[in-house]
Design a protein around this motif. Structure first.
Motif, PDB file in Angstrom:
ATOM      1  N   ALA A  82       0.739  -1.162  -0.012  1.00 23.39           N
ATOM      2  CA  ALA A  82      -0.163   0.122  -0.201  1.00 23.39           C
ATOM      3  C   ALA A  82       0.881   1.342  -0.097  1.00 23.39           C
ATOM      4  CB  ALA A  82      -0.877   0.060   1.232  1.00 23.39           C
ATOM      5  N   ARG A  83       1.959   1.295   0.748  1.00 24.82           N
ATOM      6  CA  ARG A  83       2.812   2.380   0.887  1.00 24.82           C
ATOM      7  C   ARG A  83       3.453   2.746  -0.818  1.00 24.82           C
ATOM      8  NH1 ARG A  83       4.453   3.849   6.044  1.00 24.82           N
ATOM      9  NH2 ARG A  83       3.873   2.021   7.555  1.00 24.82           N
ATOM     10  N   TYR A  84       3.919   1.573  -1.365  1.00 22.65           N
ATOM     11  CA  TYR A  84       4.571   1.801  -2.634  1.00 22.65           C
ATOM     12  C   TYR A  84       3.400   2.187  -3.563  1.00 22.65           C
ATOM     13  CZ  TYR A  84       8.698  -1.153  -1.319  1.00 22.65           C
ATOM     14  OH  TYR A  84       9.930  -1.469  -1.043  1.00 22.65           O
ATOM     15  N   ALA A  85       2.155   1.800  -3.557  1.00 20.74           N
ATOM     16  CA  ALA A  85       1.057   2.184  -4.459  1.00 20.74           C
ATOM     17  C   ALA A  85       0.969   3.718  -4.189  1.00 20.74           C
ATOM     18  CB  ALA A  85      -0.013   1.424  -4.186  1.00 20.74           C
ATOM     19  N   LEU A  86       0.659   4.455  -2.877  1.00 19.36           N
ATOM     20  CA  LEU A  86       0.632   5.598  -2.726  1.00 19.36           C
ATOM     21  C   LEU A  86       1.576   6.526  -3.141  1.00 19.36           C
ATOM     22  CD1 LEU A  86      -0.885   5.337   1.066  1.00 19.36           C
ATOM     23  CD2 LEU A  86      -1.943   6.146  -1.055  1.00 19.36           C
ATOM     24  N   HIS A  87       3.002   5.887  -2.819  1.00 17.91           N
ATOM     25  CA  HIS A  87       4.109   6.880  -3.437  1.00 17.91           C
ATOM     26  C   HIS A  87       4.321   6.946  -4.984  1.00 17.91           C
ATOM     27  CE1 HIS A  87       6.299   7.620   0.410  1.00 17.91           C
ATOM     28  NE2 HIS A  87       6.167   6.695   0.785  1.00 17.91           N
ATOM     29  N   ALA A  88       3.918   5.687  -5.463  1.00 15.14           N
ATOM     30  CA  ALA A  88       3.989   5.644  -7.092  1.00 15.14           C
ATOM     31  C   ALA A  88       2.847   6.629  -7.648  1.00 15.14           C
ATOM     32  CB  ALA A  88       3.567   4.603  -7.547  1.00 15.14           C
ATOM     33  N   ALA A  89       1.568   6.478  -7.106  1.00 12.23           N
ATOM     34  CA  ALA A  89       0.565   7.607  -7.507  1.00 12.23           C
ATOM     35  C   ALA A  89       0.939   8.932  -6.985  1.00 12.23           C
ATOM     36  CB  ALA A  89      -0.827   7.086  -6.725  1.00 12.23           C
TER      37      ALA A  89
ATOM     38  N   GLY B   2      12.263   4.211  -4.998  1.00 16.11           N
ATOM     39  CA  GLY B   2      12.971   3.058  -4.259  1.00 16.11           C
ATOM     40  C   GLY B   2      12.011   1.742  -4.223  1.00 16.11           C
ATOM     41  N   ILE B   3      11.296   1.757  -5.069  1.00 19.50           N
ATOM     42  CA  ILE B   3      10.234   0.594  -5.296  1.00 19.50           C
ATOM     43  C   ILE B   3      10.850  -0.461  -6.173  1.00 19.50           C
ATOM     44  CG2 ILE B   3       7.904  -0.177  -5.960  1.00 19.50           C
ATOM     45  CD1 ILE B   3       7.188   2.837  -5.975  1.00 19.50           C
ATOM     46  N   PRO B   4      10.830  -1.738  -6.011  1.00 17.64           N
ATOM     47  CA  PRO B   4      11.269  -2.787  -6.849  1.00 17.64           C
ATOM     48  C   PRO B   4      10.704  -2.614  -8.274  1.00 17.64           C
ATOM     49  CG  PRO B   4      11.199  -3.720  -4.651  1.00 17.64           C
ATOM     50  CD  PRO B   4      10.434  -2.383  -4.554  1.00 17.64           C
ATOM     51  N   PRO B   5      11.311  -2.674  -9.206  1.00 17.54           N
ATOM     52  CA  PRO B   5      10.705  -2.491 -10.429  1.00 17.54           C
ATOM     53  C   PRO B   5       9.572  -3.568 -10.949  1.00 17.54           C
ATOM     54  CG  PRO B   5      13.131  -2.052 -10.671  1.00 17.54           C
ATOM     55  CD  PRO B   5      12.799  -2.546  -9.341  1.00 17.54           C
TER      56      PRO B   5
ATOM     57  N   GLN C  13       3.640  -4.793 -11.261  1.00 17.50           N
ATOM     58  CA  GLN C  13       2.338  -5.322 -10.578  1.00 17.50           C
ATOM     59  C   GLN C  13       1.420  -4.199 -10.217  1.00 17.50           C
ATOM     60  OE1 GLN C  13       3.705  -8.285  -7.925  1.00 17.50           O
ATOM     61  NE2 GLN C  13       4.754  -9.691  -9.566  1.00 17.50           N
ATOM     62  N   LEU C  14       1.964  -3.368  -9.304  1.00 21.78           N
ATOM     63  CA  LEU C  14       0.999  -2.209  -8.628  1.00 21.78           C
ATOM     64  C   LEU C  14       0.344  -1.532  -9.726  1.00 21.78           C
ATOM     65  CD1 LEU C  14       3.147  -1.301  -5.513  1.00 21.78           C
ATOM     66  CD2 LEU C  14       1.044  -2.600  -5.397  1.00 21.78           C
ATOM     67  N   LEU C  15       1.163  -1.125 -10.662  1.00 14.65           N
ATOM     68  CA  LEU C  15       0.658  -0.409 -11.641  1.00 14.65           C
ATOM     69  C   LEU C  15      -0.467  -1.064 -12.566  1.00 14.65           C
ATOM     70  CD1 LEU C  15       3.862   1.529 -12.629  1.00 14.65           C
ATOM     71  CD2 LEU C  15       2.011   2.480 -11.551  1.00 14.65           C
ATOM     72  N   ALA C  16      -0.093  -2.030 -12.527  1.00 17.44           N
ATOM     73  CA  ALA C  16      -1.274  -2.972 -13.670  1.00 17.44           C
ATOM     74  C   ALA C  16      -2.469  -3.179 -12.771  1.00 17.44           C
ATOM     75  CB  ALA C  16      -0.641  -4.494 -13.859  1.00 17.44           C
ATOM     76  N   GLU C  17      -2.322  -3.256 -11.373  1.00 17.05           N
ATOM     77  CA  GLU C  17      -3.635  -3.354 -10.613  1.00 17.05           C
ATOM     78  C   GLU C  17      -4.362  -1.916 -10.583  1.00 17.05           C
ATOM     79  OE1 GLU C  17      -6.682  -4.811  -8.571  1.00 17.05           O
ATOM     80  OE2 GLU C  17      -5.214  -5.998  -9.469  1.00 17.05           O
ATOM     81  N   LEU C  18      -3.647  -0.960 -10.585  1.00 14.39           N
ATOM     82  CA  LEU C  18      -4.082   0.516 -10.475  1.00 14.39           C
ATOM     83  C   LEU C  18      -4.685   0.794 -11.870  1.00 14.39           C
ATOM     84  CD1 LEU C  18      -1.376   2.429  -8.483  1.00 14.39           C
ATOM     85  CD2 LEU C  18      -3.641   1.716  -7.830  1.00 14.39           C
TER      86      LEU C  18
END
Length: 141
Positions: A6-13, A33-36, A41-46
Motif C-alpha cells: 500500500a505504501r508503494y502504491a501511494l508513493h507511485a500515485a 525506491g520501489i522494486p521494478p 504489478q502495482l501499476l497493472a492493478e491500478l
C-alpha cells in the motif's frame, strides 16, 4: 497496519500526481525506491481499477487516469488492499460474520471496529493525491 504494498502504491500515485507528462515505470521505481517488478504489478492493478493509464513506446509510460484532485487515498488503498475495514464484520459493503463470532449483531468488538473503519474512511476519502503531492498537512481539531 499499512502494508508495504500500500505504501508503494501511494508513493507511485503521488509521483504521477507530481509529473507533468507520462512517466516510465523505471523512473518511478528509481525515484521512489520501489522494486521494478513489484511496481509493474502495482501499476497493472491500478490500471485495472481505472486509476492509471499506460502507453507503450518511446513516449510511453504511466499517467493518472483522472485529475489528481479526483483520486483519493481511499481509492488507492482499496485498489491494492481491498476494504478498509479491520475485520469482515466492519465492512461498509457486505459485512460478514467473523470466523470466531457467534452473532455479529451482539458482538462487543464490532461497534468499535465499525467506528475505526468509518473514521479511517472519512480521512482517507478526504485526502486527494493532489493535496498529498502539494504537501498538504493533515490536522485534527
Amino acid at each position: 497496519m499499512l502494508s508495504q504494498k500500500a505504501r508503494y502504491a501511494l508513493h507511485a500515485a503521488i509521483h504521477l500526481a507530481r509529473a507533468e507528462t507520462r512517466v516510465p515505470s523505471a523512473e518511478i521505481a528509481q525515484a521512489e525506491g520501489i522494486p521494478p517488478k513489484f511496481l509493474e504489478q502495482l501499476l497493472a492493478e491500478l490500471k485495472r481499477r481505472g486509476i492509471v493509464e499506460s502507453r507503450r513506446g518511446p513516449s510511453g509510460g504511466y499517467v493518472l487516469a483522472r485529475p489528481a484532485n479526483e483520486i483519493t487515498f481511499a481509492q488507492i488503498l482499496r485498489a491494492v488492499e481491498g476494504p478498509l475495514a479491520l475485520a469482515p464484520c466492519a465492512r461498509a459493503a457486505a459485512p460478514k460474520r467473523c470466523d470466531d463470532c457467534e452473532d455479529m449483531e451482539s458482538c462487543a468488538i464490532r461497534p468499535i471496529l465499525v467506528a475505526v473503519r468509518q473514521t479511517s474512511a472519512l480521512l482517507l476519502e478526504g485526502m486527494s493525491l493532489a493535496e498529498a503531492a502539494g504537501g498538504k498537512k493533515v490536522s485534527f481539531g
